[in-house]
Structure formats: structure tokens, C-alpha cells
Design a protein around this motif. Structure first.
Motif, PDB file in Angstrom:
ATOM      1  N   ALA A 169     -12.377  24.301  18.306  1.00  0.00           N
ATOM      2  CA  ALA A 169     -11.332  23.757  17.439  1.00  0.00           C
ATOM      3  C   ALA A 169     -11.907  22.866  16.351  1.00  0.00           C
ATOM      4  N   LYS A 170     -11.434  23.059  15.129  1.00  0.00           N
ATOM      5  CA  LYS A 170     -11.700  22.110  14.051  1.00  0.00           C
ATOM      6  C   LYS A 170     -10.360  21.407  13.804  1.00  0.00           C
ATOM      7  N   PRO A 171     -10.405  20.105  13.538  1.00  0.00           N
ATOM      8  CA  PRO A 171      -9.142  19.361  13.482  1.00  0.00           C
ATOM      9  C   PRO A 171      -8.144  19.912  12.469  1.00  0.00           C
ATOM     10  N   ASP A 172      -8.608  20.371  11.338  1.00  0.00           N
ATOM     11  CA  ASP A 172      -7.657  20.913  10.371  1.00  0.00           C
ATOM     12  C   ASP A 172      -8.299  21.989   9.516  1.00  0.00           C
ATOM     13  N   PHE A 173      -7.508  22.578   8.660  1.00  0.00           N
ATOM     14  CA  PHE A 173      -7.940  23.712   7.859  1.00  0.00           C
ATOM     15  C   PHE A 173      -9.129  23.345   6.970  1.00  0.00           C
ATOM     16  N   GLN A 174      -9.090  22.119   6.417  1.00  0.00           N
ATOM     17  CA  GLN A 174     -10.191  21.677   5.559  1.00  0.00           C
ATOM     18  C   GLN A 174     -11.536  21.769   6.264  1.00  0.00           C
ATOM     19  N   THR A 175     -11.570  21.195   7.465  1.00  0.00           N
ATOM     20  CA  THR A 175     -12.812  21.164   8.224  1.00  0.00           C
ATOM     21  C   THR A 175     -13.243  22.581   8.584  1.00  0.00           C
ATOM     22  N   ASP A 176     -12.264  23.391   8.928  1.00  0.00           N
ATOM     23  CA  ASP A 176     -12.513  24.778   9.269  1.00  0.00           C
ATOM     24  C   ASP A 176     -13.168  25.501   8.087  1.00  0.00           C
ATOM     25  N   LEU A 177     -12.586  25.314   6.892  1.00  0.00           N
ATOM     26  CA  LEU A 177     -13.112  25.978   5.693  1.00  0.00           C
ATOM     27  C   LEU A 177     -14.515  25.482   5.372  1.00  0.00           C
ATOM     28  N   GLU A 178     -14.719  24.180   5.570  1.00  0.00           N
ATOM     29  CA  GLU A 178     -16.030  23.617   5.246  1.00  0.00           C
ATOM     30  C   GLU A 178     -17.110  24.270   6.102  1.00  0.00           C
ATOM     31  N   ALA A 179     -16.813  24.430   7.387  1.00  0.00           N
ATOM     32  CA  ALA A 179     -17.790  25.061   8.276  1.00  0.00           C
ATOM     33  C   ALA A 179     -18.044  26.509   7.847  1.00  0.00           C
ATOM     34  N   ARG A 180     -16.988  27.193   7.382  1.00  0.00           N
ATOM     35  CA  ARG A 180     -17.167  28.578   6.938  1.00  0.00           C
ATOM     36  C   ARG A 180     -18.023  28.642   5.676  1.00  0.00           C
ATOM     37  N   ASP A 181     -17.729  27.754   4.733  1.00  0.00           N
ATOM     38  CA  ASP A 181     -18.474  27.743   3.470  1.00  0.00           C
ATOM     39  C   ASP A 181     -19.947  27.448   3.692  1.00  0.00           C
ATOM     40  N   ASN A 182     -20.217  26.513   4.600  1.00  0.00           N
ATOM     41  CA  ASN A 182     -21.595  26.071   4.802  1.00  0.00           C
ATOM     42  C   ASN A 182     -22.332  26.868   5.861  1.00  0.00           C
ATOM     43  N   ASP A 183     -21.779  28.012   6.234  1.00  0.00           N
ATOM     44  CA  ASP A 183     -22.414  28.869   7.239  1.00  0.00           C
ATOM     45  C   ASP A 183     -22.710  28.122   8.528  1.00  0.00           C
ATOM     46  N   GLN A 184     -21.732  27.359   8.988  1.00  0.00           N
ATOM     47  CA  GLN A 184     -21.941  26.604  10.220  1.00  0.00           C
ATOM     48  C   GLN A 184     -21.066  27.095  11.373  1.00  0.00           C
ATOM     49  N   VAL A 185     -20.447  28.247  11.197  1.00  0.00           N
ATOM     50  CA  VAL A 185     -19.601  28.769  12.269  1.00  0.00           C
ATOM     51  C   VAL A 185     -20.507  29.256  13.396  1.00  0.00           C
ATOM     52  N   LYS A 186     -20.190  28.846  14.633  1.00  0.00           N
ATOM     53  CA  LYS A 186     -21.096  29.135  15.745  1.00  0.00           C
ATOM     54  C   LYS A 186     -21.172  30.623  16.055  1.00  0.00           C
ATOM     55  N   SER A 187     -20.042  31.305  16.132  1.00  0.00           N
ATOM     56  CA  SER A 187     -20.139  32.762  16.256  1.00  0.00           C
ATOM     57  C   SER A 187     -18.989  33.538  15.606  1.00  0.00           C
ATOM     58  N   MET A 188     -17.747  33.073  15.786  1.00  0.00           N
ATOM     59  CA  MET A 188     -16.651  33.798  15.131  1.00  0.00           C
ATOM     60  C   MET A 188     -15.662  32.787  14.582  1.00  0.00           C
ATOM     61  N   TYR A 189     -14.918  33.161  13.567  1.00  0.00           N
ATOM     62  CA  TYR A 189     -13.829  32.303  13.135  1.00  0.00           C
ATOM     63  C   TYR A 189     -12.551  33.119  13.018  1.00  0.00           C
ATOM     64  N   ARG A 190     -11.441  32.392  13.004  1.00  0.00           N
ATOM     65  CA  ARG A 190     -10.144  33.021  12.863  1.00  0.00           C
ATOM     66  C   ARG A 190      -9.900  33.299  11.388  1.00  0.00           C
ATOM     67  N   GLY A 191      -9.730  34.536  11.028  1.00  0.00           N
ATOM     68  CA  GLY A 191      -9.467  34.843   9.630  1.00  0.00           C
ATOM     69  C   GLY A 191      -8.044  35.332   9.460  1.00  0.00           C
ATOM     70  N   GLY A 192      -7.497  35.135   8.277  1.00  0.00           N
ATOM     71  CA  GLY A 192      -6.156  35.653   8.001  1.00  0.00           C
ATOM     72  C   GLY A 192      -6.136  36.116   6.552  1.00  0.00           C
ATOM     73  N   TRP A 193      -5.449  37.180   6.277  1.00  0.00           N
ATOM     74  CA  TRP A 193      -5.435  37.682   4.902  1.00  0.00           C
ATOM     75  C   TRP A 193      -4.081  38.291   4.575  1.00  0.00           C
ATOM     76  N   VAL A 194      -3.459  37.804   3.520  1.00  0.00           N
ATOM     77  CA  VAL A 194      -2.186  38.360   3.064  1.00  0.00           C
ATOM     78  C   VAL A 194      -2.467  39.176   1.817  1.00  0.00           C
ATOM     79  N   ALA A 195      -1.814  40.325   1.701  1.00  0.00           N
ATOM     80  CA  ALA A 195      -2.067  41.200   0.563  1.00  0.00           C
ATOM     81  C   ALA A 195      -1.751  40.495  -0.754  1.00  0.00           C
ATOM     82  N   ASP A 196      -2.683  40.582  -1.714  1.00  0.00           N
ATOM     83  CA  ASP A 196      -2.400  40.129  -3.068  1.00  0.00           C
ATOM     84  C   ASP A 196      -1.701  41.246  -3.821  1.00  0.00           C
ATOM     85  N   TYR A 197      -2.137  42.461  -3.532  1.00  0.00           N
ATOM     86  CA  TYR A 197      -1.473  43.645  -4.076  1.00  0.00           C
ATOM     87  C   TYR A 197      -1.502  44.706  -2.985  1.00  0.00           C
TER      88      TYR A 197
END
Lengths: 542, 309
Positions: free
Chosen positions: A418-446
Motif C-alpha cells: 500500500a502507498k498512502p495515496d495516489f501521489q505516492t503511488d505515481l511517484e514510485a511508478r515514475d521513479n521505477d521503484q515499484v517492487k513487482s507489480m502495480y495496480r493500473g487503470g485506463w479509461v478510453a480517450d477514444y
């Protein structure tokens, strides 16, 4: 029994308290009122719970759903999509290309902004140039990167060399051409994204003031923005598009919690609710009857392995397929998620063109085969996986359940991270610090399968935070981009999806659903492919 | 007296600086970048983020940011929100009045009902009505305020239909009564218990016997002699309580959809809007400081033996 007793006690105390302050209560309307009793709502308007937009209301600076709702009501782009994801021309008469590289846009004549100035080719070209410019720091600037000359206004480093993209040219007042760097057969679809809205001249005089009181060309005219409370828009009587408002206006109301919004819906103080909270989900269909909405839309949730992590570096895709088969999607969506999701069967959700049946069992729960696949693939290093998620988004329960499912079926230890909030979660993703998997979500733009492939799994894709990189997959995407027609492009991407299935850059879990509802005072509430309500269609009940 | 007040006011300056610096540092220490988070799941190019940070002064070292904040603050500028680009002063002036109203209602409710209940029970300690009060207050203390809030909503809005479940955008005063009662009920329990104990104890004291022996009317004995002496612990509690009501409104505001300080601070924290959090917390700190000063001055009024040089 004890619970009931104490409830009475507390209620009793509160009654005493109310009596003590000599205020026996407010107005007592009759129950079961059909008409809305909403305070401060002008007749003929409809209301919806849409929270405070994060940013000022500028089309290219808004990519979260709350702001988008309002932007969509105020601005109309060249085209839009119907419920099936087909193109509907709104401000454009036609968008045509013979080589997929140069696109000619013809605007419908006679369109006006809300301040009375005409919508011309220049309104689009000037706005797009402004949006794309680095200096203006617009969130969605990268949406213009296909256009020739984007690198001049938005270089990778430093100040822009030009203020105009060379690919945009006005032919006359209602015709302009878009020249792209490379042919993009599905480019027309991209133009339906809210970011491609035109701007009136008044915008450039004071962009800051505009962001607080935008002047658009859409079905609604901005009335007021009472920050953190509501945004009010009224129907545009001169609107000429196919999505002309069938109500007199909209109140976008901000609620502190989804529960509060739901209570207001029940008591007739709110017409539409976008999402019912977990507390009320078990009973909302009972409460609302046929006014409950339960509909999937083009969005998908997945687990994304990070291919730089110790766990998944150089992993055999079989292992990931095994993990995918270890997840009991049916049970988790039914129980833990209260039926608010639908198990995924491919990498794309239905509702986007090119969604297909992959004819695979990778998304089916099969513990025995899951175990075998993990074993065949050489196992998970350390025999342990982590699933990173943000604790502020209501994901804890299902992540725990998914982990339980993986652990039970494969014997691989699975730990929610668990990361406390979305910000922290995103930061770990950006900095390649995710330990093995992360929860992703994607809504269609088109509504195209491309949006769920290229943007997520291409080596250089913006949202590829798993750092998946595969030459074959890239080549397959490229083939789709270079296809001669839209249909061929979709087909090529369907082929690419089969390749993606073999490489497993992600484990699709389930498709999102809109679980909302509306009050007795409105009719004709429908949901579009984004999962948003088609506000303009909503009518006030008689 | 005047010198005492002046000294206390001067003492507020270091407390003020310390608390803002602390909150500032804490916001800084939190992980998560507010500028980056604006883009959500889509990533944006780093140059653009750097550009925005530079514009907002977020690229400077912590001490420098804090210095800039203080300098601006003394010019009456609370800073600007990162995402919305709106001045923090606007956010504060929108959210504070309603929470102050809510807190005041809750405070009045606490004082009036709590003290009357306490006196009512304390005068006849160890009788049935006293026991009843003890049980009732125990319940109020042990039931979390969100339970109380939902129960209140359920009974008064949905079952009885006396009030609307949520506070509307206009936030009329009559809509604030239920949330204020819920917000104040925890303090109400404490105030009632404190008053009750204090009254029960003082009833047995010498000056009470003397007052009764002098043949003073009962109203005067209880109203002046007993009450004045029994109020000191209660006033101490009430002083700190006012600040707590302001800050503690987060849960209650959430349940009743009140757009006050609670929701503003919660939003700001979630979006890492440092300037907003510091600004609101600073104001709450000031309320605390002023309230405790008023409490200390009230001691002298209640008990003339306490004097301030």
C-alpha cells in the motif's frame, strides 16, 4: 439486540438535545415527492454530483473526469462518439484524408462562440498552437505531437523555437488542413478528445480569467462557478450541434463524500449520481429500482508487472499468464467488488472498436493450470510478488483478495504493497521503484483498441510505467500505425493484441462499470463510452 | 493585567513561527509530488514539470520556500494553490466562516446543554437522574462521531423527515443544527461530567454551608456561590475545546457535506497543497492561542484570588 437498544438511546439523546436548543426541526415536506425540491435550482435545470475540477477550465489542461464533465458541456470539438463508439460529427462537417497524413477538416458554417464571435478555422489552429506550446505548460500538450512542427513549439528541452506548428494551415474560414509527421490511419478518432476544442479570441486576452469563466462553443453556456460548491451552466439556445441540450441547464454539484451525494439523491436534492459508494451498493438497486444504472464502459483495470524489478526482470511470460489464471475474477468481482466490475476477457474493453475474443483461457480461473504455468516458466524469483496500490482509492479489499487468490492457487506468496495515496503511488511508478507489480487503470480517450495497446505497451509510450519493451510488439504496433485505412489499422492492432497476449505486459483484471442512478425528477439518463452521463439528453420529468 | 496580556501576545509569535515551520516541514517531507500528480496516470514530460515548479518556487530548498512563504504572509498573501491557481486566501475565506458558524453552534450547544445537564445531575448526586446522565454521557463518549452522524441523518432526515440529510450550498443556519449537535456531543459529554463532579464536590464545601446558613436565597447560593467556583475546570476544558471543534469538524463536515475547513484541509492534504494546509492550520493555531488566553483571563474573573501582574 444491544445495537438496537443503544441506537434508541442515542436517538433519544439527540431528541432531547434538539428540544433543548428549542429547534424542533426544519421544514417537513411530504415524503415520496416526485418533483425535485432542490434548493437554488432554477426550473428546468438538472443536477449531478461532479466535484470541484482540479484545475482552471481550459480544455487542454484538464484530464481528470470532474473537469472533463464541465469542459465537455461548454466546448464542442470537431467530432464526438455515440454509445457504440462510432464517430458523430459535431462542429465539423467532415474530416477527410486520402493518405492518412494530411487531413482536411471542413467546419459547419455559422457556428458561434458564446460571446457571439464566429468559430473559424483560425479558432482551432490558434488554440492548438497555444495548447502545444511548452511555455503554456498544458497538461495535454502531448496530444498534438502527431502534428508536423510539434517539436518546434514543444522541444524536448529548452524554449520553443516557434509559436506555430507548420502542419496546421487554414484554407478558408471553414476549412483547414492538418499535416502529420507520419500517417496515422485512426487520427480522426483522436480529434474527438476534449483537448482539441477551439478557443475564442477573448481567451488570449486573459487566460487566467478565462479559466474561471470559460467561453466555449458547446451546448451549454457558463453561468457561475461557486468554488467547491457548484458550477452552473445554462443551455445554449443557438447551439447547432446534434447534441443540443434537452434541459435548460445543469448544476454540477460538489459533495464531500459519495454517501452524502447518495443521500441527497434519495431525498430529492440531487438528480443524478455518478457512482454509488461501497456503503450503499448492496441496496442501491432496491432503493432506486429501474432508476439504478449498472453499465460497463470502456475502461480496464489491470496488474502491471514492472520489468525492471527483481521479480519480473527477464521473466518468462508463462509465469505472468500463470499468475493471471490464478486470479478468481468471477468471485472477486461478485463479492469483494459488489458487482461493480466485469471480469476482463482481453486487453481491450468492449465498447472500443477492435475489441475481440482472444480465444484464450489466460483470463480464466484455473488453479491447477496456473500452478503448472508458473512452474513451466521457471517460477517467480523469490517466490513472492508485491502488488502496489494507492490506499486512498478503495483498492485495498480487492488487492487483498487477488493476493489471496494467487497465494492459494500457485503457492507464490503475494503481498499487497500500500502507498498512502495516489501521489505516492505515481511517484514510485515514475521513479521505477515499484517492487513487482502495480495496480493500473485506463479509461478510453477514444474508442479504439489502439488506445489500449500503443499508449500502454509501446516502448516509448507515455503511460508505460511497467517499462515493458519488446521489439516484436513495437513492430506490430508500427504496422498498425502504417496501415492504409482505419479498418486495416484496427485489424493490425488486433493481431498485435495476440502478440501482447503471448508477452503479457499486464494482467487485465476487470472492466469498470458505472454504478449510478437518478431521481424521479429526470428521464433519459444514458451513459457514454467514457462512463459519463450524456448530460445533454437528460430531460426533466413532468 | 495589561502587561500580562501584552506578554502573552508576544509569546504567540514564536509559537506561531514554530507551528508554521513544523507544518511546512511536514508537508515537505510527505512523499508525492503535487505537480506531477496533476497528470494522473498519464505521464508528462519532465521539462514541463520543471517549468511549472520553477514558476511556483517549488524548486527552491525548504528553508527558502519557508522564507518566501513568511515574507508573503506578512504582506497578507497566503500563497496560491498549485492545481487550481486560486489564491489560498480565497479558499480560507470561503471555508472558514461556515466552520466557525458550525463550531460556534456546537460550542453554544455544548455550553448550554452540557452545563445544565451537569448542574442538574450534580445537585442530586448518586440519584437515579445522576446515574442516567452518567450512562448517557458514557454512550456519547464511546460512540464515534461518524456513527452518531449517520444515525442522526437516518432518524431525523429519513425516518422523521424533519431536516434534509445534507447541508445545502446556502448552508442556512437551521441546516447546521444537526451537524452542530453531532459535532458538539462529544464535548457535551465531557462538559456535563466535569460540571457534575465539580458541582457535587463543591456542594459539600464550607462556603456553601456558610452561604446556606446566612439564609441566602437558593437561587443565589447555586447561581453565584456554587456555579462560579465550579466553573473553573469547565472553562479550562471549553477553552481548548473551541480550537478542537474547528479542527475536528473534518468527519462531521464530511457526513453532512458541509464545505468548511475540514473538507478544505482534507482536500489540500490529499493534493499536497502545502500553502493551503499551512494557511488553515496557522489560523486554527491562532484560534487556539487566543482561546487559551481568554481562558486564563476568565480564571481571574471566576476566582478573584487569581491575579495577573
Amino acid at each position: 439486540m444491544r445495537g438496537a437498544k443503544s441506537a434508541k438511546w442515542v436517538a433519544g439523546a439527540a431528541i432531547i438535545a434538539l428540544a433543548a436548543t428549542a429547534c424542533g426541526g426544519g421544514d417537513s415536506d411530504d415524503n415520496g415527492k416526485a418533483a425535485s425540491t432542490e434548493k437554488g435550482k432554477p426550473a428546468g435545470y438538472v443536477s449531478i454530483d461532479v466535484g470541484e475540477p482540479q484545475k482552471p477550465l481550459i480544455p487542454a489542461d484538464t484530464n481528470e473526469s470532474l473537469g472533463s464533465y464541465v469542459i465537455q458541456s461548454l466546448f464542442t470539438q470537431l467530432l464526438d462518439f455515440d454509445a457504440e463508439g462510432n464517430i458523430v460529427y459535431t462542429n465539423a462537417e467532415s474530416v477527410k484524408s486520402t493518405d492518412n497524413k494530411t487531413w482536411t477538416v471542413k467546419l459547419k458554417a455559422g457556428w458561434k462562440f458564446h460571446d457571439g464571435t464566429p468559430v473559424t478555422s483560425e479558432s482551432y489552429i490558434k488554440a492548438w498552437n497555444w495548447y502545444a506550446n511548452t511555455k503554456n505548460a498544458q497538461q495535454n500538450a502531448f496530444w498534438f505531437e502527431d502534428i508536423k512542427g510539434y517539436a518546434d513549439v514543444h522541444p524536448e528541452k529548452g524554449d520553443p523555437k516557434a509559436t506555430e506548428m507548420s502542419g496546421l494551415k487554414a484554407v478558408d474560414d471553414t476549412t483547414f488542413t492538418i499535416e502529420l509527421n507520419n500517417p496515422v490511419p485512426y487520427y480522426e478518432y483522436k480529434l474527438g478528445y476534449a483537448t482539441f476544442a477551439p478557443l475564442p479570441e477573448v481567451f488570449y486576452k486573459d487566460t487566467k480569467a478565462f479559466g474561471q469563466a470559460p467561453v466555449g462553443n458547446g451546448p451549454y453556456i457558463f453561468e457561475k462557478w461557486d468554488h467547491k460548491k457548484l458550477i452552473q451552466v445554462k443551455a445554449n439556445p443557438d447551439y447547432q450541434g446534434p447534441n443540443k441540450a434537452k434541459n435548460k441547464g445543469v448544476l454540477f454539484k460538489n459533495y464531500a463524500t459519495v454517501e452524502a451525494a447518495y443521500q441527497d439523491l434519495l431525498s430529492g436534492n440531487l438528480d443524478m449520481i455518478r457512482q454509488v459508494g461501497p456503503k450503499d451498493l448492496p441496496k442501491y438497486k432496491q432503493d432506486l429500482g429501474d432508476r439504478a444504472i449498472d453499465q460497463p464502459y470502456a475502461a480496464i483495470q489491470s496488474l502491471v508487472p514492472t520489468f525492471y524489478s527483481k521479480t519480473f526482470k527477464g521473466i518468462d511470460p508463462k509465469v505472468i499468464q500463470g499468475l493471471s489464471m490464478a486470479i478468481d475474477r468471477d468471485t472477486i468481482t461478485k463479492t469483494v467488488l459488489n458487482g461493480t466490475r466485469k471480469p476482463a476477457t482481453s486487453f481491450t474493453p468492449p465498447g472500443v472498436a477492435g475489441n475481440q475474443d482472444l480465444g484464450t483461457d489466460v483470463f480464466k480461473f484455473d488453479p491447477a493450470k496456473a500452478k503448472q504455468l508458473v512452474k513451466d516458466g521457471g517460477g517467480v524469483p523469490g517466490n513472492k510478488v508485491f502488488i502496489q496500490y494507492n490506499a486512498d482509492g478503495g483498492h485495498k479489499e480487492w488487492v487483498t483478495a487477488v493476493c489471496e487468490s494467487i497465494r492459494n492457487s500457485t503457492g507464490v506468496d503475494c503481498v499487497p504493497d500500500a502507498k498512502p495515496d495516489f501521489q505516492t503511488d505515481l511517484e514510485a511508478r515514475d521513479n521505477d521503484q515499484v517492487k513487482s507489480m502495480y495496480r493500473g487503470g485506463w479509461v478510453a480517450d477514444y474508442p479504439l483498441n489502439v488506445n489500449f495497446m500503443r499508449e500502454l505497451y509501446g516502448t516509448t509510450a507515455e503511460a508505460n510505467n511497467g517499462r515493458f519493451s519488446d521489439k516484436e510488439v513495437d513492430a506490430a504496433f508500427k504496422k498498425g500505425d502504417n496501415a492504409a485505412t482505419l479498418d486495416e489499422s484496427i485489424k493490425a492492432y488486433q493481431e498485435a493484441e495476440k502478440l501482447v497476449l503471448a508477452k503479457m505486459p499486464a494482467i487485465p483484471l476487470w472492466e469498470y462499470k458505472t454504478n449510478g442512478g437518478y431521481s424521479k425528477s429526470v428521464d433519459n439518463v444514458t451513459v457514454d463510452f467514457h462512463g459519463d452521463y450524456n448530460i445533454t439528453d437528460v430531460t426533466v420529468a413532468k | 493585567m495589561g502587561r500580562y496580556v501584552a506578554r502573552r501576545l508576544l509569546q504567540m509569535i514564536p509559537v506561531f513561527l514554530g507551528s508554521t515551520a513544523l507544518v511546512f516541514a511536514m508537508m515537505y517531507a510527505l512523499p508525492g509530488d503535487p505537480v506531477r500528480a496533476l497528470a494522473g496516470e498519464q505521464s508528462v514530460d519532465p521539462t514541463q514539470i520543471a517549468e511549472m515548479k520553477k514558476e511556483l518556487g517549488l524548486d527552491l530548498p525548504l528553508w527558502h520556500q519557508y522564507w518566501n512563504y513568511l515574507v508573503n504572509l506578512f504582506q497578507g498573501d497566503f500563497g496560491t494553490q498549485i492545481a487550481s491557481g486560486r489564491p489560498v486566501a480565497d479558499i480560507i475565506s470561503e471555508s472558514f466562516p461556515i466552520t466557525v458558524r458550525l463550531a460556534l453552534f456546537a460550542f453554544i450547544f455544548t455550553v448550554v446543554v452540557g452545563i445544565s445537564m451537569g448542574v442538574f445531575a450534580g445537585l442530586k448526586a448518586d440519584t437515579l437522574r445522576d446515574r442516567g446522565l452518567l450512562v448517557l454521557t458514557l454512550l456519547l463518549i464511546s460512540v464515534p462521531s461518524f456513527v452518531l452522524g449517520f444515525l442522526g441523518q437516518y432518524f431525523f432526515a429519513f425516518q422523521l423527515g424533519w431536516v434534509e440529510p445534507n447541508v445545502s450550498i446556502e448552508a442556512n443556519s437551521n441546516e447546521l443544527i444537526l451537524p452542530a449537535v453531532v459535532l458538539g456531543s462529544l464535548s457535551l459529554a465531557y462538559v456535563a461530567r466535569l460540571t457534575r463532579t465539580s458541582v457535587a464536590e463543591n456542594l459539600r464545601s464550607d462556603y456553601m454551608r456558610t452561604a446556606v446558613a446566612k439564609g441566602l436565597p437558593r437561587r443565589r447560593v447555586i447561581g453565584v456561590h456554587l456555579m462560579r467556583n465550579s466553573m473553573i475546570p469547565v472553562v479550562t476544558f471549553l477553552g481548548t475545546d473551541l480550537g478542537a471543534l474547528l479542527g475536528g469538524a473534518v468527519v462531521t463536515e464530511g457526513i453532512f457535506n458541509v464545505k468548511g475547513v475540514g473538507s478544505a484541509v482534507f482536500d489540500a492534504l490529499r493534493h499536497r497543497e502545502g500553502a493551503t494546509v499551512v494557511g488553515i492550520v496557522t489560523l486554527i493555531v491562532v484560534v487556539y492561542l487566543v482561546a487559551s488566553l481568554v481562558v486564563d483571563l476568565l480564571y481571574a474573573v471566576l476566582d478573584p484570588r487569581i491575579r495577573y501582574a
